[in-house]
Design a protein around this motif. Structure first.
Motif, PDB file in Angstrom:
ATOM      1  N   LEU B 224       0.824  -1.186   0.000  1.00 42.59           N
ATOM      2  CA  LEU B 224       0.000   0.000   0.000  1.00 42.59           C
ATOM      3  C   LEU B 224       0.869   1.249   0.000  1.00 42.59           C
ATOM      4  CD1 LEU B 224      -3.086   0.309   0.156  1.00 42.59           C
ATOM      5  CD2 LEU B 224      -2.794   0.828   2.583  1.00 42.59           C
ATOM      6  N   LEU B 225       1.890   1.262   0.877  1.00 45.71           N
ATOM      7  CA  LEU B 225       2.735   2.442   0.985  1.00 45.71           C
ATOM      8  C   LEU B 225       3.604   2.634  -0.240  1.00 45.71           C
ATOM      9  CD1 LEU B 225       3.775   2.183   4.732  1.00 45.71           C
ATOM     10  CD2 LEU B 225       2.455   4.031   3.689  1.00 45.71           C
ATOM     11  N   SER B 226       4.094   1.532  -0.779  1.00 46.47           N
ATOM     12  CA  SER B 226       4.978   1.708  -1.933  1.00 46.47           C
ATOM     13  C   SER B 226       4.197   1.913  -3.219  1.00 46.47           C
ATOM     14  CB  SER B 226       5.941   0.515  -2.105  1.00 46.47           C
ATOM     15  OG  SER B 226       5.647  -0.510  -1.232  1.00 46.47           O
ATOM     16  N   GLU B 227       3.081   1.266  -3.348  1.00 40.99           N
ATOM     17  CA  GLU B 227       2.379   1.345  -4.632  1.00 40.99           C
ATOM     18  C   GLU B 227       0.917   1.702  -4.467  1.00 40.99           C
ATOM     19  OE1 GLU B 227       3.061  -2.398  -6.653  1.00 40.99           O
ATOM     20  OE2 GLU B 227       5.063  -2.418  -5.759  1.00 40.99           O
ATOM     21  N   PRO B 228       0.644   2.914  -4.015  1.00 36.12           N
ATOM     22  CA  PRO B 228      -0.771   3.304  -3.899  1.00 36.12           C
ATOM     23  C   PRO B 228      -1.425   3.234  -5.274  1.00 36.12           C
ATOM     24  CG  PRO B 228       0.706   5.181  -3.464  1.00 36.12           C
ATOM     25  CD  PRO B 228       1.568   3.989  -3.672  1.00 36.12           C
ATOM     26  N   ALA B 229      -2.652   2.712  -5.300  1.00 37.82           N
ATOM     27  CA  ALA B 229      -3.306   2.448  -6.577  1.00 37.82           C
ATOM     28  C   ALA B 229      -3.627   3.719  -7.334  1.00 37.82           C
ATOM     29  CB  ALA B 229      -4.593   1.640  -6.357  1.00 37.82           C
ATOM     30  N   ASP B 230      -3.911   4.787  -6.638  1.00 36.72           N
ATOM     31  CA  ASP B 230      -4.265   6.024  -7.340  1.00 36.72           C
ATOM     32  C   ASP B 230      -4.032   7.233  -6.433  1.00 36.72           C
ATOM     33  OD1 ASP B 230      -6.315   5.979  -5.494  1.00 36.72           O
ATOM     34  OD2 ASP B 230      -7.800   5.260  -6.936  1.00 36.72           O
TER      35      ASP B 230
ATOM     36  N   LEU E 316      13.813  13.855   2.122  1.00 36.87           N
ATOM     37  CA  LEU E 316      14.243  12.512   2.494  1.00 36.87           C
ATOM     38  C   LEU E 316      13.144  11.504   2.158  1.00 36.87           C
ATOM     39  CD1 LEU E 316      16.236  10.605   3.920  1.00 36.87           C
ATOM     40  CD2 LEU E 316      15.092  11.154   6.079  1.00 36.87           C
ATOM     41  N   ASP E 317      11.911  11.885   2.498  1.00 27.56           N
ATOM     42  CA  ASP E 317      10.782  11.001   2.229  1.00 27.56           C
ATOM     43  C   ASP E 317      10.695  10.707   0.736  1.00 27.56           C
ATOM     44  OD1 ASP E 317       8.464   9.634   3.374  1.00 27.56           O
ATOM     45  OD2 ASP E 317       7.310  10.985   2.079  1.00 27.56           O
ATOM     46  N   ALA E 318      10.865  11.745  -0.057  1.00 26.65           N
ATOM     47  CA  ALA E 318      10.782  11.565  -1.504  1.00 26.65           C
ATOM     48  C   ALA E 318      11.851  10.591  -1.980  1.00 26.65           C
ATOM     49  CB  ALA E 318      10.944  12.916  -2.199  1.00 26.65           C
ATOM     50  N   ALA E 319      13.032  10.739  -1.407  1.00 23.92           N
ATOM     51  CA  ALA E 319      14.126   9.862  -1.813  1.00 23.92           C
ATOM     52  C   ALA E 319      13.821   8.410  -1.459  1.00 23.92           C
ATOM     53  CB  ALA E 319      15.424  10.301  -1.149  1.00 23.92           C
ATOM     54  N   LEU E 320      13.211   8.218  -0.267  1.00 20.05           N
ATOM     55  CA  LEU E 320      12.955   6.862   0.202  1.00 20.05           C
ATOM     56  C   LEU E 320      11.854   6.169  -0.600  1.00 20.05           C
ATOM     57  CD1 LEU E 320      13.223   7.418   4.042  1.00 20.05           C
ATOM     58  CD2 LEU E 320      14.752   6.041   2.603  1.00 20.05           C
ATOM     59  N   LEU E 321      11.083   6.959  -1.339  1.00 19.02           N
ATOM     60  CA  LEU E 321       9.985   6.366  -2.098  1.00 19.02           C
ATOM     61  C   LEU E 321      10.466   5.712  -3.375  1.00 19.02           C
ATOM     62  CD1 LEU E 321       7.105   8.962  -1.719  1.00 19.02           C
ATOM     63  CD2 LEU E 321       7.093   6.546  -1.042  1.00 19.02           C
ATOM     64  N   SER E 322      11.677   6.027  -3.738  1.00 23.74           N
ATOM     65  CA  SER E 322      12.138   5.535  -5.046  1.00 23.74           C
ATOM     66  C   SER E 322      13.331   4.602  -4.894  1.00 23.74           C
ATOM     67  CB  SER E 322      12.537   6.747  -5.908  1.00 23.74           C
ATOM     68  OG  SER E 322      13.223   6.289  -7.040  1.00 23.74           O
ATOM     69  N   PRO E 323      13.364   3.558  -5.687  1.00 25.95           N
ATOM     70  CA  PRO E 323      14.535   2.678  -5.650  1.00 25.95           C
ATOM     71  C   PRO E 323      15.803   3.393  -6.106  1.00 25.95           C
ATOM     72  CG  PRO E 323      12.966   1.979  -7.349  1.00 25.95           C
ATOM     73  CD  PRO E 323      12.322   3.083  -6.588  1.00 25.95           C
TER      74      PRO E 323
END
Ligand code: ATP
Ligand code: ATP
Ligand code: MG
Ligand code: MG
Lengths: 226, 355, 230, 287, 355
Positions: B224-230, E316-323
Motif C-alpha cells: 500500500l505504501l509503496s504502490e498506492p493504486a491512485d 528525504l521522504d521523496a528519496a525513500l519512495l524511489s529505488p
C-alpha cells in the motif's frame, strides 16, 4: 378536662385512635390509600405508554403535549368536574392524581430509555440479544434511575395533593385542615402538615432506598470512584 | 473466511453507503477497512453480523450466506467491539464479559470462570471483575470490550474503531495488546478505522474505501505504501509515506561495524584515530556519546535503535540524531552491539526502496 | 354519554345566567380578581426567587436553601398552609392568603433559576471573564440570557402552582374563580361548580399558552436552537 | 356508583356509602353527623345515651353535607342523624314557607318520604341570624332587621356561601334589604365583623363567638329564618322504641342554653365533642 | 513582552500548580506552553490575565506588574481563546466577535464593521455573521473565537488548547491559519497545548513544563528536538525526533543535479547512459518515472518535494519512495527543477545533524 384548649399533644392523644372514621389514624390510612394508589397506577400506566412513545417516536410529541396540559390543570376544579362522573368518592381524587403522576412519569420513562447510550444498545444487539430480552435485561435496568427520580417527584406531590380532596370531603389528612378551619384551632393544622410532610419524606426515603438497592452501579459512582 | 460478493447497501433515503463491494477477509488474519468518514466502513462491517442487511449481493461466512442464519444466533458466534466499548453500565465487569455465555445458556459458574480467564488474557487485574464499568478508565473499558467479544470464543471478531476514543498512549498499548492476542488466538478479524497509521500497524491486509463505498485498494500495508493504486489512496496515506514504509524493513540485514567504539575509562585510546567519529561507551557497554577528532571539546549526541527488533525507520531516526550520521545499534538491554554507518544505512535503504 | 349532555346543560345554565355576568360576583369581576391574585403572587415570587436564584447560582453560596426548598415545596400541603396562615393572621387583609401563595411559588422559580445559572457551561463564564466582563455584566449579559429557558420554566411551573392554589384559597374566603366552585359546592349548585371549574381550567391553559409565547419571544434563538440552519 | 343520573345534580344524588340496611347489620344503630362540630356533638350525645340503654351503636361522624347524609339515612346506611327541622324542610321542599316550630314539624311529617321519620324537636335551636357588633348597633341604633334595611346599602355582609342562594333574595323581598357587597366568610364571620372587614354577619345564634365578641343578633321581626330545632331524623325501619324514647328523652332536656354552653367548650376550650356530650348526659342523668 | 518572575501558584487545597516559574514570552512571538495533563499550563496562562492570581512572584506585561491593573481592564487588552471557543450561544456571530468593542464603548456600527472585517480575516464567510454559534461547526466556532479575541486589536493573545476539540484535519487548517494571521499581525501570543507536535509546529519558543509546574526546558523547536534537556523532555518529545527535526532544515542548500533528466518524447536518448538512473519527464517538465539501465522493462516510482519550500524531511521522504534513492525537486507548479541524489542528501543531512 382542663379549662382552656388542650396542648397539641393532648389533642393528638384524644384523637389519634378513637375508632371513629375521623380519628387521625383513620385519616392517615385514607390518605395513604388515596396517594399510593395513584402512584402505583401512574407507574403501571406510564411504563407501557413510555415504551410506546420510544418505539413509535411520533407518539411522544402528542402524548407529552397532552400530559403537559394535564399537568397544568389545577386539582380542585378537576376534582369538582369529576364528581359528575365518579361521585364524592375516593376515586374522584385518585383519577386526577394518577394523571398528574403519568404527566411526570411518561417523560421520565422516555428519558430513562433514551438515557441508554446508543453504543450500549448497539452492542446488546450485536451480542445477539433478542429485542424483548434487550428491553428487560439491558434497557429497563438502565432506565431505572431516571424513572425512580420521577417516582420521587410523583410520590411527594401526590401525598401533598391528596389533602385538597378535603374540599370535596375526600382529603385524608386534609380533613384536619377543614376541621380546624371550621373550629379555628391550630393543632390539627400542625398535625396535618407535619404528618403529610413526614409521609412525603418517608415515601421519598423509601424510594431513595429502592434506588440504592436496585442500582448499585449508580451508588458506587459516588462511593468508590478510584 | 468472510467473503463480500458484490455487496451493495442503499439506505432508505437513497444514500448508497456501499457499492458493489467484493473482497475476502481470510481466516486467521486481520483485515482492516480504512477510509475517510462516511465511506461506508461501519456499514460494511455491520452487514457481516446483519446489524444491517445488504440491499444487493451476498456475504458469506465460510461459504455460508449470512442471510440464511437467524440474526441473534449469527451474532452470538461473532465478537463485536466498538468505540466506547458499549459496556453495560448496570452489570459488573465479570458479568459484562460473561454476557454472551449467559445468552448461550452456559451455567453461571462456568461463564464467570471463563470471564475471569479472559480478563487476565486481555491484561486486566482480576480485582476489576467486581467493579462497574464507570470505575474503569477508557483503556481498561476497551480491554473489557475485547474480553467480552472473545468470551464465547467466536472464530470471527468485528471491531469498529475500537480504540479511537482513548488517548494516543493508551491506544498504542491497546494495539500492541491486540497484536499479541491475535498471535495467540488467530481469529478472523475485521477491523475498521479511519486512522491510516492504525490500519498499517494492525492490518495483514488493508482495504481502502472511498466515499460512496467503493473499494479503492486492497493490499498488505507495505505494498500500500509503496504502490498506492491512485491519487486518492496516495493522498489518504499522507506524507512520510517513504519514511513510514521503513517500518516494514527489518534492521536485521543492516551491516554493523564494531570497530568504532572506545571504552570511556580507556582514556584516549588512539586505536581508531583514523576514524572521524568514535562512539564512547561505558565499561558495561552502554553508549555515552560520539567523539570527533575535529571537536575534542566534548561528546556529541547519539541515537540508538534496538538491532533486529526496531525497524529501519528507528535506525534512520537514530542516525539523524547525531552529527556523526551513524546509528548506534543496541540490544534489548541497551548495550551497544555495533554502529550502523551512513554507508551501511544507505545500502540498506536502497535495498528497501527497491523491494 | 349521559353525563356529557348534562355537563353541557350545566355549562349552559351557568354561562347562560345573566346574573353570573354582572356585579361583584360576576364572571368578569371574578376573572379579574383571579388574575390579580395570581399575578400579584407570581410577581412577588419572581421578585424574591429570581434574584436569589441568580445570586446563589452565580456565587455558589447558600445552595442548602435551594435543596431544602426544592424538597419541601412539593411536600407542603397547600390547603394546610392556607388554613394555617389564615388562623395565624386572621382575614382582615388578603395577605394571610397571599403569603402562602408566594411561599409555595417561590421554590420552583428559585430552583430552576439556580439550576439554570449553575448549569451554564463553565467555559462560557471563563470566556466572559476572560474578555473583561465584570461580575454583574457576566451575570446580566451572559448567564441570564443563557439560563433564561430554565428561569422561564420555573416561572411557568410557579404559575401552575399559583393558579391552582389561588383556586383552593377561595375556601378561606379569597375571591377569584374558585368562589364559583367552593360556593357552588356548598350550595349544591353544580352548574356553578362546573362553570367555575371550566373557567379555571381555561384560565390555567391560557396562562400556559402565554408562557409558551413568552418563551418564544424572550429566549434567543441561539439558546433555544429553534431556527434551522439555512 | 358511577352515576351522574340523567342530568341530575351529582351533589344531590350521590350515595357515597353502601346503602345497606342498618337493622340487617345485627340491629346496630349507626349514628351519623354532618361535617361540623355541633352536629358531631349532638350525634355523640345520641350515641352515648343509646349505648347506656344497651343499644349497640356505631358512630360515623363528619360524613358530609346534608345531601350525602340524607340519602344515607333514606337508604338505611345511617340509622339516626341529628337534624335541624327548618333546614331539613327547606331541603325536602324548597318552596315551603313554614316558620314556627310547629308549622315546620307538621309540614315535615307530611312531606318526608315513607322511609324516614322525625322524632320530637328539642327546644334547642340553632338559628341563623344577621348580627352586628355592639358598636355598630349603638352607632346606627339598630335593633331589628328592618332597621338595617335603611343603612344596608353601605354595608358589607359576611356569610357562608349558602347565604347568597338561600337568603339574599328573600331579604330583599321581605325587608327590602340590599347590601353593598357579599363576602364569603364562613367560620370566620365573627372575626371579620370584629376586624371591620364586614359590617353585618350571617351567623348561627349558638356560635360561641357571638358572646365572646359582643355581637348582637338583629331581631327577625318578619320571621324569615325558620325554626331550627334540633330534631332526630331516623330510618324508620331500623329503629325500635328504645331508640325513640331515648332520643325523645334527650330532646326534652336539650335547650339552646345548654347547647350554647357545650359549644362554648368545644370552640373555646377545644374539648372533644364526645367528652362534652358525656358531661352533659351525666349531669342530666341520662348517661 | 510577558515576564514570569519566579511565579508560584498554590491552590487553597495545597496543590502547587506552578512552582517558581521564570520565563519570558517575547513581543511578537508565539510562546507555547506544553506538558502533560496537570502540569500547570492553564494555571500559568490564566495568571497572565489574572483569571487566577499568583501566590508568589510577579508577572509583568511590558514591565508593568499585572497585579497593579484592575482585572477587567487588563483583560480587555488581552485576547483570550479557549477550547470549544466559549462563544455566547445567545448572541449572533457578529455580536460575539464585537463583544469587547461593545464593552469598550465603541459605537455599534463601528464595532460591527470591525467584527465583519475580522470574520473575513480568519477566513469565515460574512454570511455567517447573522448565525448563532450552534449553527457553526467546531472548527468554524474556533475561528470565531480567534476573531473575537482579536476584535479590540489587543497586543497580547492567550490561547488555551484552542484547537484540541476539533478533528485532526480541521486542526491542521486552524494551525496554518493561525500562523498566517500571526505573520500579518505579529501579536505576542502565549499558546497552551499538550500536543508536542502542535507546540513544535506553532512555537517560536516552546516551554516544556513538568507536573508540579516546573519548567523543564525553554527553547526553540529545533533545539528542543536536537538537545532535549533531560529524559523527561526526551520522552515527552516521543519517537522520530531525528526525522522531525528535519522539518526545520530547509532544502534550499540542497545541491541538485540537472543532468539526470530525459524528456519522454525524446526516446532513448543515450545521453546519460553512464548513469544507473535517469528521470523521465514530460514535454512540459513534469516527472513520469525513473528509468534504470538495469531494468529496461518499465519506469520505477518517484517521490517529489517542492524545492526551497518543503523541508529536508519531505526531501528525504521523496528519496525513500524511489529505488533510485534520489528525490525529485519540483517547483510550485510541479515542474522538475532537478534531482537530489543520495550523496547530496547525505551531505545536507550531515550538515543538519551537526547543528
Ligand atoms: N441509517 C442511515 N440512513 C441513511 N444514511 C446512512 C445511514 N447510516 C449511514 N448512512 C450514510 O451512509 C454512509 C456511510 O456511513 P457509515 O457509517 O458506514 O460510514 P463510516 O465509514 O463508518 O464513517 P465514520 O468514519 O464517520 O464512522 C454515510 O454517508 C452515512 O451518512
Ligand atoms: N481550583 C483548583 N484547586 C485546586 N487544584 C487545582 C485547581 N485548578 C487546578 N488545580 C490543580 O493544579 C494543577 C495544574 O492544573 P492546570 O489546570 O493548570 O493543568 P494543565 O496543565 O492545564 O492540565 P490540562 O492539560 O489537563 O489542562 C493540577 O494538578 C490541577 O489538579
Ligand atoms: Mg463508522
Ligand atoms: Mg489546561
Amino acid at each position: 378536662m382542663g379549662d382552656g384548649p388542650p396542648s397539641i399533644w393532648e389533642w393528638i392523644g384524644r384523637n389519634w385512635d378513637t375508632g371513629r372514621v375521623d380519628s387521625i389514624s383513620n385519616l392517615l390510612t385514607d390518605h395513604l390509600t388515596m396517594s399510593l394508589v395513584p402512584i402505583v397506577l401512574a407507574l403501571v400506566l406510564a411504563l407501557p405508554l413510555g415504551l410506546a412513545c420510544v418505539r413509535w417516536r411520533w407518539l411522544y410529541q402528542p402524548t407529552s403535549g397532552f400530559m403537559n396540559v394535564v399537568y397544568a390543570l389545577p386539582s380542585l376544579p378537576v376534582f369538582m368536574l369529576l364528581i359528575s362522573v365518579t361521585g364524592l368518592s375516593q376515586t374522584t381524587v385518585i383519577i386526577p392524581l394518577t394523571f398528574y403522576g403519568m404527566a411526570v412519569l411518561i417523560p421520565a420513562v422516555v428519558d430513562g430509555l433514551n438515557s441508554v447510550p446508543d453504543h450500549v444498545r448497539q452492542s446488546a444487539v450485536a451480542m445477539g440479544f433478542t429485542p424483548l430480552r434487550r428491553l428487560l435485561q439491558v434497557e429497563l435496568p438502565i432506565a431505572v434511575p431516571v424513572v425512580l427520580a420521577g417516582m420521587r417527584v410523583v410520590a411527594v406531590s401526590s401525598i401533598s395533593l391528596v389533602s385538597v380532596g378535603a374540599l370535596i370531603g375526600q382529603g385524608g389528612l386534609g380533613g384536619l385542615f377543614t376541621r380546624a378551619y371550621q373550629n379555628p384551632f391550630m393543632p390539627p393544622v400542625i398535625v396535618g402538615i407535619v404528618l403529610i410532610v413526614a409521609l412525603a419524606l418517608v415515601a421519598d426515603g423509601l424510594l431513595v432506598l429502592a434506588q440504592r438497592l436496585l442500582t448499585p452501579w449508580v451508588r458506587a459512582r459516588k462511593g468508590t470512584a478510584s | 473466511m468472510i467473503t463480500f460478493d458484490s455487496v451493495t447497501k442503499r439506505y432508505p433515503d437513497g444514500t448508497v453507503a456501499v457499492d458493489h463491494l467484493s473482497l475476502e477477509a481470510p481466516t486467521g488474519e486481520i483485515t482492516v477497512f480504512v477510509g475517510p468518514s462516511g465511506c461506508g466502513k461501519t456499514t460494511s462491517l455491520r452487514m457481516i453480523n446483519r446489524m444491517i442487511d445488504a440491499s444487493e449481493g451476498r456475504i458469506l461466512l465460510d461459504g455460508e450466506p449470512v442471510q440464511n442464519i437467524d440474526p441473534p444466533t449469527l451474532r452470538r458466534g461473532i465478537g463485536y467491539v466498538i468505540q466506547q466499548a458499549g459496556l453495560f453500565p448496570h452489570r459488573k465487569i465479570v458479568d459484562n464479559v460473561a454476557t454472551v455465555p449467559y445468552l448461550l445458556g452456559w451455567d453461571r459458574k462456568k461463564a464467570r470462570a471463563r470471564a475471569m480467564e479472559l480478563l487476565e488474557r486481555v491484561g486486566l487485574d482480576p480485582a476489576f471483575a467486581g467493579r462497574y464499568p464507570f470505575q474503569l478508565s477508557g483503556g481498561q473499558q476497551q480491554r473489557v470490550g475485547v474480553a467480552r467479544a472473545l468470551a464465547a470464543d467466536p472464530p470471527v471478531l468485528l471491531m469498529d474503531e475500537p480504540f479511537s476514543a482513548v488517548d494516543p498512549i493508551v491506544r498504542t498499548s491497546l494495539q500492541d495488546e491486540l497484536l499479541r492476542l491475535q498471535s495467540e488466538l488467530n481469529k478472523t478479524i475485521v477491523f475498521v478505522t479511519h486512522d491510516i497509521d492504525e490500519a498499517i500497524k494492525l492490518g495483514d491486509r488493508v482495504a481502502v474505501l472511498r466515499v460512496g463505498g467503493k473499494l479503492a485498494q486492497l493490499a498488505d500495508p507495505k505494498t500500500l505504501l509503496s504502490e498506492p493504486a491512485d491519487d486518492f489512496v496516495r493522498e489518504f496515506l499522507g506524507h512520510d509515506r517513504g519514511i513510514r514504509r521503513l517500518q516494514f524493513v527489518s534492521t536485521e540485514g543492516l551491516r554493523l561495524r564494531t570497530d568504532l567504539t572506545v571504552t570511556e575509562d580507556a582514556g584516549d585510546s588512539g586505536d581508531g584515530a583514523a576514524e572521524p567519529w568514535l562512539l564512547v561507551v561505558t565499561g558495561d557497554g552502554r553508549p555515552v556519546g560520539w567523539r570527533s577528532g575535529a571537536r575534542p571539546a566534548g561528546l556529541e549526541p547519539y541515537g540508538t535503535y534496538v538491532h533486529g527488533r526496531d525497524s529501519m525507520r528507528a535506525a534512520l531516526d537514530a542516525a539523524l540524531l547525531s552529527p556523526s550520521g551513524c546509528a548506534v545499534a543496541v540490544d534489548g538491554d541497551g548495550k551497544v552491539v555495533g554502529v550502523a554507518t551512513r554507508e551501511a544505512l544507505d545500502a540498506a535503504l536502497a535495498e528497501a526502496a527497491d523491494g | 354519554m349521559n353525563w356529557l349532555t348534562s355537563f353541557f346543560a350545566w355549562l349552559v345554565e351557568f354561562f347562560g345566567n345573566g346574573d353570573n355576568w354582572a356585579g361583584s360576583g360576576g364572571i368578569p369581576a371574578r376573572l379579574l380578581e383571579h388574575l390579580e391574585f395570581s399575578a400579584l403572587a407570581l410577581l412577588l415570587a419572581v421578585l424574591i426567587a429570581v434574584p436569589l436564584g441568580l445570586v446563589i447560582g452565580h456565587t455558589g453560596r447558600g445552595e442548602v436553601l435551594v435543596v431544602i426548598s426544592a424538597n419541601l415545596a412539593r411536600a407542603l400541603p397547600t390547603l394546610g398552609l392556607l388554613v394555617m396562615f389564615v388562623l395565624l393572621l386572621g382575614t382582615a387583609s388578603i395577605w394571610p392568603v397571599i403569603i402562602p401563595l408566594v411561599l409555595l411559588s417561590v421554590p420552583p422559580i428559585l430552583v430552576n433559576t439556580y439550576e439554570g445559572v449553575k448549569g451554564v457551561d463553565p467555559e462560557l463564564r471563563d470566556a466572559a471573564y476572560g474578555m473583561g466582563l465584570r461580575g454583574g455584566q457576566v451575570l446580566g449579559r451572559v448567564l441570564v440570557p443563557v439560563a433564561l429557558p430554565l428561569i422561564l420554566l420555573g416561572c411557568r411551573l410557579s404559575a401552575i402552582q399559583v393558579v391552582a392554589t389561588t383556586t383552593v384559597a377561595s375556601y378561606t374566603g379569597l375571591g377569584g374563580l374558585g368562589r364559583y366552585v367552593i360556593d357552588g359546592f356548598a350550595t349544591k349548585d353544580y352548574a356553578s361548580v362546573v362553570g367555575g371549574s371550566v373557567l379555571i381550567v381555561l384560565f390555567a391553559l391560557v396562562v400556559q399558552v402565554l408562557f409558551a409565547l413568552a418563551q418564544r419571544v424572550a429566549v434567543s434563538p441561539g439558546v433555544s436552537q429553534r431556527s434551522k440552519v439555512r | 356508583g358511577g352515576s351522574g343520573g340523567t342530568g341530575g345534580n351529582p351533589l344531590d344524588t350521590t350515595s357515597a356509602a353502601p346503602t345497606g340496611s342498618a337493622s340487617g347489620a345485627g340491629g346496630k344503630a349507626v349514628i351519623g353527623s354532618f361535617d361540623f362540630d355541633e352536629s358531631v356533638l349532638l350525634a355523640s350525645i345520641y350515641a352515648q345515651a343509646l349505648e347506656a340503654k344497651g343499644v349497640q351503636v356505631e358512630e360515623k361522624p363528619r360524613i358530609g353535607s346534608r345531601e350525602v347524609v340524607y340519602d344515607q339515612v333514606k337508604g338505611g346506611g345511617l340509622t339516626v342523624v341529628p337534624e335541624y327541622n327548618g333546614n331539613l324542610l327547606a331541603f325536602v321542599d324548597q318552596k315551603d314557607t313554614s316558620v314556627t316550630t310547629d308549622e315546620v314539624n307538621t309540614a315535615l311529617k307530611s312531606k318526608l318520604p315513607a322511609e324516614l321519620e322525625v322524632l320530637d324537636s328539642s327546644p334547642a335551636e340553632d338559628k341563623d341570624s344577621l348580627s352586628v357588633t355592639k358598636d355598630t348597633q349603638t352607632k346606627q341604633s339598630l335593633n331589628t332587621i328592618e332597621d338595617l334595611a335603611k343603612v344596608s346599602k353601605d354595608m358589607i355582609v359576611g356569610a357562608p356561601p349558602e347565604f347568597k342562594k338561600r337568603w339574599e333574595a328573600r331579604f330583599k323581598d321581605v325587608y327590602g334589604l340590599e347590601f353593598k357587597e357579599w363576602k364569603p366568610t364562613g367560620p370566620t364571620t365573627a372575626d371579620a365583623l370584629k376586624d371591620g372587614s364586614i359590617q353585618v354577619g350571617n351567623i348561627f345564634t349558638t356560635d360561641p363567638k357571638m358572646t365572646a365578641n359582643d355581637l348582637v343578633p338583629l331581631q327577625d321581626t318578619k320571621n324569615i329564618f325558620a325554626a331550627q330545632n334540633v330534631t332526630p331524623l331516623l330510618h324508620k325501619a331500623s329503629v325500635d322504641d328504645t331508640i325513640r324514647t331515648t332520643l325523645n328523652g334527650i330532646s326534652a332536656k336539650l335547650t339552646t342554653e345548654s347547647l350554647l354552653e357545650m359549644m362554648q367548650k368545644i370552640s373555646v376550650n377545644k374539648d372533644e365533642p364526645a367528652t362534652v356530650a358525656k358531661e352533659w348526659l351525666t349531669s342530666n342523668g341520662l348517661g
